[in-house]
Enzyme design. Structure first.
Site, PDB file in Angstrom:
ATOM      1  N   LYS A   1      36.269  46.151  38.634  1.00  0.00           N
ATOM      2  CA  LYS A   1      35.909  46.057  40.065  1.00  0.00           C
ATOM      3  C   LYS A   1      34.770  46.988  40.422  1.00  0.00           C
ATOM      4  CE  LYS A   1      40.596  44.660  41.009  1.00  0.00           C
ATOM      5  NZ  LYS A   1      41.172  45.044  39.712  1.00  0.00           N
TER       6      LYS A   1
HETATM    7  O1  NUP Z   1      43.469  40.723  43.790  1.00  0.00           O
HETATM    8  C1  NUP Z   1      43.698  41.202  42.703  1.00  0.00           C
HETATM    9  N1  NUP Z   1      44.974  41.424  42.329  1.00  0.00           N
HETATM   10  C2  NUP Z   1      45.300  41.926  41.082  1.00  0.00           C
HETATM   11  O2  NUP Z   1      46.494  42.116  40.814  1.00  0.00           O
HETATM   12  C3  NUP Z   1      42.675  41.466  41.761  1.00  0.00           C
HETATM   13  C4  NUP Z   1      42.986  41.973  40.510  1.00  0.00           C
HETATM   14  N2  NUP Z   1      42.012  42.177  39.636  1.00  0.00           N
HETATM   15  N3  NUP Z   1      44.303  42.216  40.182  1.00  0.00           N
HETATM   16  C5  NUP Z   1      44.604  42.772  38.834  1.00  0.00           C
HETATM   17  O3  NUP Z   1      45.350  41.803  38.092  1.00  0.00           O
HETATM   18  C6  NUP Z   1      45.452  44.029  38.832  1.00  0.00           C
HETATM   19  O4  NUP Z   1      44.642  45.169  38.953  1.00  0.00           O
HETATM   20  C7  NUP Z   1      46.124  43.926  37.476  1.00  0.00           C
HETATM   21  O5  NUP Z   1      45.238  44.347  36.458  1.00  0.00           O
HETATM   22  C8  NUP Z   1      46.360  42.442  37.325  1.00  0.00           C
HETATM   23  C9  NUP Z   1      47.732  41.971  37.816  1.00  0.00           C
HETATM   24  O6  NUP Z   1      48.748  42.513  37.042  1.00  0.00           O
HETATM   25  P1  NUP Z   1      50.287  42.032  37.146  1.00  0.00           P
HETATM   26  O7  NUP Z   1      50.684  42.111  38.569  1.00  0.00           O
HETATM   27  O8  NUP Z   1      50.359  40.631  36.598  1.00  0.00           O
HETATM   28  O9  NUP Z   1      51.019  43.014  36.282  1.00  0.00           O
END
Ligand code: NUP
Length: 276
Positions: free
Chosen positions: A97
């Protein structure tokens, strides 16, 4: 090879739109791995070797490596190199990000694409396309730009009306219409907001979507898949991290991760084909 070509090749071969998040929190690793000199890497390697034929992509989140300092960053690099060496058609998305002024973005860009050698990255849109140019200029990479995030407070800014239109919709349309000159822009939309996925897909009919929020965050997989599909039934990947990689923290962790990955891959495909 371009990100998009790797994604297409691997997702076809594995019949999969599943992205496994390698959010390999040191404190959640199986205890017996902690004697290893590189425990996060050993864990990732076992997960990757157990799931390589079920995925479309892997997505390590940089936070879980940065927090371990230089040793963590080294293991993130080892993980990216391992995938590239052993499973060269599986694309790697760095979830970091990023988003700064151009001069600083250039260094973030080189960390991701030169030092780690990943295929895609997550970015903030807030500073505009001029600032993101160091990333956007790479036609062979993918820039997944945050649009409607999965967290509970996502609407604080993302739902603010500009004119009469919520900001996340402006972001979706603007990126689709004017940032995607190199065909390397995608959007991040959370599975926890299915209605918004539907709207984003309409505003950005041909952009790739990266969809986190199923599994541990409780997003609606069925709706997410139905709404995210482009005309060809593709155009997205669903990410799950904790629900797969930490399905067990015993000796059987890789086997259990494979079982969860298989289940989720097949559910995604079931809903893609119109399953109820
Ligand atoms: O909106 C977002 N939500 C999210 O959870 C954008 C993200 N990049 N993530 C990322 O997705 C979060 O930081 C983590 O790395 C992954 C979700 O992980 P989990 O909830 O499946 O364990």
């Amino acid at each position: 090879m371009k990100y998009i070509d790797k994604l297409e090749k691997t997702s076809k071969k594995n019949n999969s739109l599943l992205c496994i998040g390698l959010d390999s929190d040191y404190h959640k690793l199986p205890r017996f791995l902690l004697d290893n000199r590189y425990p996060q890497f050993a864990f990732n390697k076992a997960i990757i070797d157990a799931t390589y034929d079920l995925v479309a992509a892997y997505k390590p989140n940089s936070a879980f490596y940065e927090v371990q300092g230089e040793h963590g960053i080294l293991q993130l690099k080892m993980t990216c190199e391992y995938i590239r060496a052993k499973y060269r058609f599986i694309p790697v998305i760095l979830d970091a990000k990023r988003g700064d002024i151009g001069e600083s973005n250039d260094r973030y860009d080189r960390f991701a694409f030169e030092y780690l050698g990943v295929d895609a990255i997550t970015l903030h849109p807030y500073l505009g396309s001029e600032a993101l140019e160091p990333f956007l200029k790479h036609a062979d990479k993918m820039c997944y730009i945050l649009c409607r995030t999965s967290n509970a407070g996502a609407g604080e800014f993302q739902d603010l009306k500009t004119g009469n239109i919520p900001l996340y919709q402006v972001v979706a349309k603007h990126i689709s219409d004017s940032w995607n000159k190199n065909k390397n822009c995608g959007l991040v939309v959370g599975a926890t907001y299915a209605r918004e996925i539907k709207i984003v897909r309409k505003l950005a009919p041909s952009l790739q979507l990266l969809i986190p929020g199923v599994g541990a965050q409780g997003g609606d997989l069925k709706k997410a898949v139905q709404y995210a599909m482009d005309k060809s039934g593709e155009g997205f990947v669903i990410n799950a991290s904790r629900s797969i990689i930490f399905a067990s923290n015993d000796e059987d962790f890789a086997k259990r991760a494979r079982e969860e990955a298989l289940k989720l891959r097949d559910q995604i495909n079931y809903f893609r084909k119109g399953g109820k």
